[in-house]
Design a protein around this motif. Sequence first.
Motif, PDB file in Angstrom:
ATOM      1  N   THR A 188      -5.882  -3.110   8.957  1.00 37.21           N
ATOM      2  CA  THR A 188      -6.152  -1.886   7.965  1.00 37.21           C
ATOM      3  C   THR A 188      -5.636  -1.884   6.407  1.00 37.21           C
ATOM      4  O   THR A 188      -5.768  -0.934   5.543  1.00 37.21           O
ATOM      5  N   VAL A 189      -4.363  -2.591   6.728  1.00 33.01           N
ATOM      6  CA  VAL A 189      -3.457  -2.734   4.797  1.00 33.01           C
ATOM      7  C   VAL A 189      -5.153  -3.594   4.521  1.00 33.01           C
ATOM      8  O   VAL A 189      -5.308  -4.105   4.451  1.00 33.01           O
ATOM      9  N   PRO A 190      -4.820  -3.181   2.515  1.00 37.23           N
ATOM     10  CA  PRO A 190      -5.800  -2.934   1.448  1.00 37.23           C
ATOM     11  C   PRO A 190      -5.558  -4.888   1.435  1.00 37.23           C
ATOM     12  O   PRO A 190      -4.617  -4.780   1.287  1.00 37.23           O
ATOM     13  N   SER A 191      -6.321  -4.914   1.107  1.00 34.32           N
ATOM     14  CA  SER A 191      -6.984  -6.596   1.445  1.00 34.32           C
ATOM     15  C   SER A 191      -7.755  -6.807   0.209  1.00 34.32           C
ATOM     16  O   SER A 191      -8.977  -6.211   0.099  1.00 34.32           O
ATOM     17  N   GLU A 192      -7.988  -8.380  -0.323  1.00 34.25           N
ATOM     18  CA  GLU A 192      -9.539  -9.265  -0.874  1.00 34.25           C
ATOM     19  C   GLU A 192     -10.406  -9.135   0.313  1.00 34.25           C
ATOM     20  O   GLU A 192      -9.804  -9.566   0.959  1.00 34.25           O
ATOM     21  N   ILE A 214     -14.973  -4.096   0.776  1.00 38.11           N
ATOM     22  CA  ILE A 214     -14.441  -3.086   1.329  1.00 38.11           C
ATOM     23  C   ILE A 214     -15.475  -2.606   2.758  1.00 38.11           C
ATOM     24  O   ILE A 214     -16.472  -2.590   1.865  1.00 38.11           O
ATOM     25  N   GLU A 236     -17.827   3.315   3.296  1.00 36.40           N
ATOM     26  CA  GLU A 236     -16.294   4.622   3.562  1.00 36.40           C
ATOM     27  C   GLU A 236     -17.239   5.676   4.858  1.00 36.40           C
ATOM     28  O   GLU A 236     -16.339   6.280   4.945  1.00 36.40           O
ATOM     29  N   GLN A 238     -14.889   3.724   7.476  1.00 39.33           N
ATOM     30  CA  GLN A 238     -13.638   3.535   7.117  1.00 39.33           C
ATOM     31  C   GLN A 238     -13.272   5.308   7.981  1.00 39.33           C
ATOM     32  O   GLN A 238     -12.684   5.305   8.391  1.00 39.33           O
ATOM     33  N   SER A 260      -0.174   2.378   6.867  1.00 39.56           N
ATOM     34  CA  SER A 260      -1.647   2.430   5.837  1.00 39.56           C
ATOM     35  C   SER A 260      -2.971   3.032   5.993  1.00 39.56           C
ATOM     36  O   SER A 260      -3.541   2.635   5.317  1.00 39.56           O
ATOM     37  N   PRO A 314      -5.236   6.171   4.606  1.00 41.79           N
ATOM     38  CA  PRO A 314      -5.054   6.969   3.402  1.00 41.79           C
ATOM     39  C   PRO A 314      -4.632   8.877   3.907  1.00 41.79           C
ATOM     40  O   PRO A 314      -4.012   8.669   4.881  1.00 41.79           O
TER      41      PRO A 314
END
Length: 525
Positions: A223-227, A230, A233, A236, A274, A276
Amino acid sequence: MEKEEYGKFTSGDWVIAQESIRKFVEQNDQKFHFAELTTNGQWKILWEAAFSYLNTPAAAPIHRECLSVVRILSRDKTYLDQCIADEKINCLLNAANIGPENGPYTSRVVVEALKCLCNLVFNSKKCQELCLSNTSTEGIIGRIHIPKEQEVEYEIQYFDMKLLFLITALNPQVRKKVRDENGMMHLMEKLQIIMKENQDCDAFFDKQVDLLGEILKVLFNLTVPSEGPIPSEDEQDKHFRRLTALLRDLFMRRATSKEKQHDLWSNCVNLLTSVPTEYFPELTPECDGGFEGRDMTVLDTLLHFLRLRLEAKQKVSAQNECLSPILTALVKCVRSSSCLRRYIRSQVLPPLRDVRRRPEDGTELRNYLCRHLTTPALQVRDLVAEFLFVMCKENVGRMIKYTGYGNAAGMFANRGLLGGHGNPGEGYSSDSEDSDTEEYKELQHGINPVLGCYEPKRPNIFEGMTEEQKEYEAMQLVSLMDKLQRQGIMQPGRIGPDGRPVPVDHILELQDELPQQQSDHKRKT
């Protein structure tokens, strides 16, 4: 390694080698470096011999011991990347029953193979890269949802999750692969299964807490933002709503000991960082009664955990790791909704009563937090400042009231809020949420805003002095400050147009600021 034992170990005949292999494991089980083997080339030969026996079906009686040899040798990184190849990784994956050709291995062999893989992933960059294309993650995810009648032992599940955590932590590219394999969904289902297994018990067993911790760590990596691409919506939103609900349930559950309870909370908090901000109100479901019609039990748990962390008196070097996750989670809480902010504020910054003590003195949460406004651990300092400032609705005057200007000056400087600059407080509701107590009103006139507490009136040190004497003392002060500046001990400054401190070349330049400061003071009063 003795010549005779070395000769037996590398003989190629597992019957001859078995006793030497067992001796090697017993003698080296607690060793982590093998300079005596890497310098003379024996490490590579022992490594190849162990895999040779693992690939020999007739040598099954010593497969576990051979895996122990691999586990021990893989602690030394010297030749790992040179000696790792697809066939060796697949051999270990098969022994762990998550490979392309699994066999009827005992649970002890499976666990030992998983331990080997954990070491290799941790110590070998090449192994981390190979996990992007081999069956490791697919095999682990597949084993998560094995039917109950084929239930996997807890120790195997634990090392499955530990291996998956290491792979996803050390190779970010694997995270997308795991998400594409519906890893998020299966891991959350596993959390639900463990909680359901425990629903008739008063607390989680220790082994359940350990397994939950590893699952939560994997979910954090996913869940941590990564390259990379994505997720949609809708996807997620579905995952984070379900995840927040699961975390809420976990915060409500108990472990059998304080140590395990803290471990469970710690892993839940780490994962919460992580999530939102918009999903944090899900932690406080609607209920009859409660605070503004919401159940604040989880927030009480978070604040209790914060207190435990603050009371632990960690060294500065450990403060970031210890305090940053819980502070980050609470910052997200107070930013997520006015209801959550009002509740947390009522617990952390209740109306002031004892204003004779400095804000940093005492054992209330406010006191602990004010002490950390000046900690050398910069990440903690900034998170504490943000947490308090948001609770004060980003109002400079209110922040000074609860923390003292001296404690908050660093934050004001960083944000360009010195000298009344900036427009703090916008975007919040107009209700004050701040009723002064009678104790505060009684002493308000004597509160020193720099200290943040009541200060008895002191004698005027200039009383009885002539103007010439006052001027002499002032010049002495200027001279001392100039000396400190030239010695590099201090750097005088003024407030720049952006509300941040700007250095001056000489102390006398500060005189230019006096007319403006006097004008600002008259306008405010």
